[in-house]
Design a protein around this motif. Structure first.
Motif, mmCIF file in Angstrom:
data_model
loop_
_atom_site.group_PDB
_atom_site.id
_atom_site.type_symbol
_atom_site.label_atom_id
_atom_site.label_comp_id
_atom_site.label_asym_id
_atom_site.label_seq_id
_atom_site.Cartn_x
_atom_site.Cartn_y
_atom_site.Cartn_z
ATOM 1 N N GLY A 71 0.815 -1.212 0.000
ATOM 2 C CA GLY A 71 0.000 0.000 0.000
ATOM 3 C C GLY A 71 0.845 1.256 0.000
ATOM 4 N N CYS A 72 0.366 2.293 -0.687
ATOM 5 C CA CYS A 72 0.862 3.659 -0.523
ATOM 6 C C CYS A 72 -0.300 4.437 0.083
ATOM 7 C CB CYS A 72 1.274 4.266 -1.860
ATOM 8 S SG CYS A 72 2.939 3.854 -2.360
ATOM 9 N N GLU A 125 -8.112 -5.653 1.161
ATOM 10 C CA GLU A 125 -6.879 -5.819 0.404
ATOM 11 C C GLU A 125 -5.820 -6.642 1.147
ATOM 12 O OE1 GLU A 125 -6.472 -5.180 -2.616
ATOM 13 O OE2 GLU A 125 -8.162 -3.871 -3.039
ATOM 14 N N ASN A 126 -5.986 -6.802 2.461
ATOM 15 C CA ASN A 126 -5.025 -7.595 3.236
ATOM 16 C C ASN A 126 -3.581 -7.180 2.943
ATOM 17 O OD1 ASN A 126 -6.957 -9.243 4.538
ATOM 18 N ND2 ASN A 126 -7.138 -10.507 2.706
ATOM 19 N N LEU A 127 -3.272 -5.921 3.209
ATOM 20 C CA LEU A 127 -1.948 -5.389 2.891
ATOM 21 C C LEU A 127 -0.861 -6.080 3.711
ATOM 22 C CD1 LEU A 127 -2.765 -1.561 2.746
ATOM 23 C CD2 LEU A 127 -2.443 -3.129 0.818
ATOM 24 N N ASP A 128 0.203 -6.498 3.037
ATOM 25 C CA ASP A 128 1.361 -7.084 3.709
ATOM 26 C C ASP A 128 2.300 -6.005 4.241
ATOM 27 O OD1 ASP A 128 0.891 -9.949 3.114
ATOM 28 O OD2 ASP A 128 1.103 -9.270 1.038
ATOM 29 N N CYS A 129 2.314 -4.853 3.569
ATOM 30 C CA CYS A 129 3.221 -3.776 3.949
ATOM 31 C C CYS A 129 2.712 -2.486 3.321
ATOM 32 C CB CYS A 129 4.651 -4.075 3.485
ATOM 33 S SG CYS A 129 4.771 -4.550 1.737
ATOM 34 N N ALA A 130 3.215 -1.356 3.814
ATOM 35 C CA ALA A 130 2.740 -0.078 3.272
ATOM 36 C C ALA A 130 3.761 1.020 3.499
ATOM 37 C CB ALA A 130 1.404 0.321 3.910
ATOM 38 N N ILE A 131 3.744 1.992 2.582
ATOM 39 C CA ILE A 131 4.530 3.210 2.705
ATOM 40 C C ILE A 131 3.561 4.342 3.035
ATOM 41 C CG2 ILE A 131 6.022 4.858 1.503
ATOM 42 C CD1 ILE A 131 6.934 2.491 -0.259
ATOM 43 N N ILE A 148 -1.327 -3.898 9.425
ATOM 44 C CA ILE A 148 -0.305 -4.087 8.388
ATOM 45 C C ILE A 148 1.016 -4.467 9.055
ATOM 46 C CG2 ILE A 148 0.862 -3.010 6.433
ATOM 47 C CD1 ILE A 148 -1.469 -0.980 6.334
ATOM 48 N N PRO A 149 1.594 -5.616 8.702
ATOM 49 C CA PRO A 149 2.804 -6.096 9.382
ATOM 50 C C PRO A 149 4.027 -5.200 9.248
ATOM 51 C CG PRO A 149 1.742 -7.885 8.179
ATOM 52 C CD PRO A 149 1.050 -6.624 7.773
ATOM 53 N N HIS A 150 4.216 -4.589 8.073
ATOM 54 C CA HIS A 150 5.436 -3.813 7.828
ATOM 55 C C HIS A 150 5.068 -2.410 7.336
ATOM 56 C CE1 HIS A 150 7.598 -7.568 8.236
ATOM 57 N NE2 HIS A 150 6.866 -8.102 7.272
ATOM 58 N N LEU A 151 5.599 -1.369 8.004
ATOM 59 C CA LEU A 151 5.314 0.016 7.646
ATOM 60 C C LEU A 151 6.612 0.805 7.509
ATOM 61 C CD1 LEU A 151 2.418 0.841 10.163
ATOM 62 C CD2 LEU A 151 2.154 0.403 7.714
ATOM 63 N N VAL A 152 6.625 1.738 6.558
ATOM 64 C CA VAL A 152 7.709 2.715 6.477
ATOM 65 C C VAL A 152 7.086 4.062 6.126
ATOM 66 C CG1 VAL A 152 8.185 2.151 4.057
ATOM 67 C CG2 VAL A 152 9.914 3.335 5.405
ATOM 68 N N TYR A 153 7.561 5.105 6.787
ATOM 69 C CA TYR A 153 7.087 6.468 6.509
ATOM 70 C C TYR A 153 8.131 7.215 5.703
ATOM 71 C CZ TYR A 153 6.777 11.492 7.447
ATOM 72 O OH TYR A 153 6.770 12.857 7.307
ATOM 73 N N ALA A 154 7.692 7.968 4.701
ATOM 74 C CA ALA A 154 8.590 8.794 3.900
ATOM 75 C C ALA A 154 8.049 10.216 3.861
ATOM 76 C CB ALA A 154 8.719 8.231 2.477
ATOM 77 N N LEU A 310 14.107 5.206 -1.731
ATOM 78 C CA LEU A 310 14.703 4.576 -0.564
ATOM 79 C C LEU A 310 13.646 4.004 0.386
ATOM 80 C CD1 LEU A 310 17.652 7.015 0.156
ATOM 81 C CD2 LEU A 310 17.774 4.685 -0.714
ATOM 82 N N ALA A 311 12.440 4.566 0.353
ATOM 83 C CA ALA A 311 11.357 3.985 1.156
ATOM 84 C C ALA A 311 11.098 2.547 0.737
ATOM 85 C CB ALA A 311 10.090 4.824 1.021
ATOM 86 N N VAL A 312 11.127 2.282 -0.567
ATOM 87 C CA VAL A 312 10.934 0.913 -1.063
ATOM 88 C C VAL A 312 12.078 0.019 -0.595
ATOM 89 C CG1 VAL A 312 10.789 -0.541 -3.121
ATOM 90 C CG2 VAL A 312 9.594 1.658 -3.068
ATOM 91 N N LYS A 313 13.303 0.504 -0.689
ATOM 92 C CA LYS A 313 14.458 -0.301 -0.273
ATOM 93 C C LYS A 313 14.399 -0.649 1.216
ATOM 94 C CE LYS A 313 17.801 1.094 -3.800
ATOM 95 N NZ LYS A 313 17.977 -0.285 -4.311
#
Length: 344
Positions: A71-72, A125-131, A148-154, A310-313
């Protein structure tokens, strides 16, 4: 219904990070590894491996291609997908994800926290991860972390809430802007942007940086020269009109983003003022339009493309390694001097 890593973890009693490592082939897993066999058997039974995708389950450390729902999520009420700031990051996210096509299969869902149907999207959608993109509250982050199991903020303002972050320090960037005005001889400096900040927002530090920078230079905040505005051109225009109506203008104004600055510039021009002869203007972001207006806008440049890339990485690192601690990656900003500011 799509089977998620979280579903397999619940079925087997193994942590999500361990499930991720086993199914991605990350780390050496021997044939006799009970957890590995347990997870792979459950994944087969639950339909995690599609019949037509060519998945091969091999325990000797070989990669298993996975399918992720990514997800974004835009969180700001007044900033949408058409915002130059966010559209640049979204384009970078999409391009960087395309580089991972040989490693993973993915479905990218771009949505907004303020969308009336967001709760349904989150469930279906059962998101696995999101930015996460944009300003938000602790309450919203807690809600997303539960699902959501994995999150990153940009973004441009640090969040500091135990999730991965890729940021360009907005607080420091605004201080650099104020220092620049002071170096040009300005002592009466105004601000247009989020002033009456919502206390629940985790990541809005521009006005705080502005006030602290003034204090560091021995300058005071003039209430008439601080106008609260959401981050749109219309709000910037209306804020500048309010300043004009007071009949007491500062010599320079910092705007919380370039979009606000462009609206303010038009209002001052409509009011018969010349930029920068009568008033200096500076923005924040360095959107493409900033260099093409007349006069060209001086601004603090934020590397939006790199923020998205870099958020994706960082997100993929979290998924593939099962890392349990948060990372903060801080990118540099740059002062771009153009025509909208003058020395006194």
């Amino acid at each position: 219904m799509k089977v998620r890593l979280k579903d397999i973890a619940q079925e087997t009693g193994v942590s999500i990070s361990t499930v991720s490592r086993i199914l991605s082939g990350n780390g050496y897993r021997k044939e006799g590894d009970k957890n590995a066999q347990l997870v792979i058997d459950a994944a087969k039974r639950m339909g995690f491996f599609s019949k037509d995708s060519g998945h091969k389950v091999i325990l000797q450390g070989h990669k298993v291609q996975q399918n992720y729902s990514i997800g974004c999520i835009l969180t700001s009420a007044h900033e949408t997908f058409v915002s130059p700031f966010f559209s640049s990051m979204l384009a970078a996210i999409q391009q960087e994800l395309s580089q991972w096509q040989d490693t993973i299969q993915y479905n990218l869902i771009v949505t907004s926290l303020t969308d009336p149907g967001f709760s349904h999207i989150l469930e279906s959608e059962n998101l696995d991860c999101a930015i996460i993109l944009g300003r938000t509250s602790q309450e919203n982050i807690v809600r997303l972390k539960e699902t959501i199991p994995h999150l990153v903020y940009a973004g441009a303002n640090k969040m500091s809430c135990s999730i991965d972050e890729v940021i360009c320090d907005g607080y420091a960037g605004v201080q650099r802007a104020v220092d620049y005005f002071v170096s040009l001889g300005h002592r009466n400096i105004g601000f247009i942007g989020p002033v009456n900040q919502q206390p629940q927002l985790l990541n809005e530090h521009r006005f705080t940086g502005f006030v602290d920078a003034l204090a560091r230079s021995g300058l005071s905040v003039h209430p008439a020269h601080m106008v609260d505005a959401i981050l749109t051109s219309t709000a910037g225009y209306e804020a500048a009109e309010k300043m004009i109506q007071t009949g007491n203008l500062p010599t320079a104004i910092f705007c919380a983003n370039d979009t606000v600055a462009l609206g303010a510039m038009r209002a001052f021009e409509d009011g018969g003022l010349n930029i920068p002869q009568d008033i200096s203007i500076m923005g924040f972001d360095n959107i493409d339009m900033a260099q093409f207006v007349k006069p060209a806008l001086t601004t603090i440049s934020v590397p939006t493309w790199e923020l998205g890339r870099l958020a994706v990485k960082v997100l993929m690192d979290r998924i593939e390694t099962g890392r349990c601690y948060p990372l903060q990656v801080t990118l540099p900003f740059q002062l771009i001097e153009r025509e909208s500011c003058k020395s006194l």
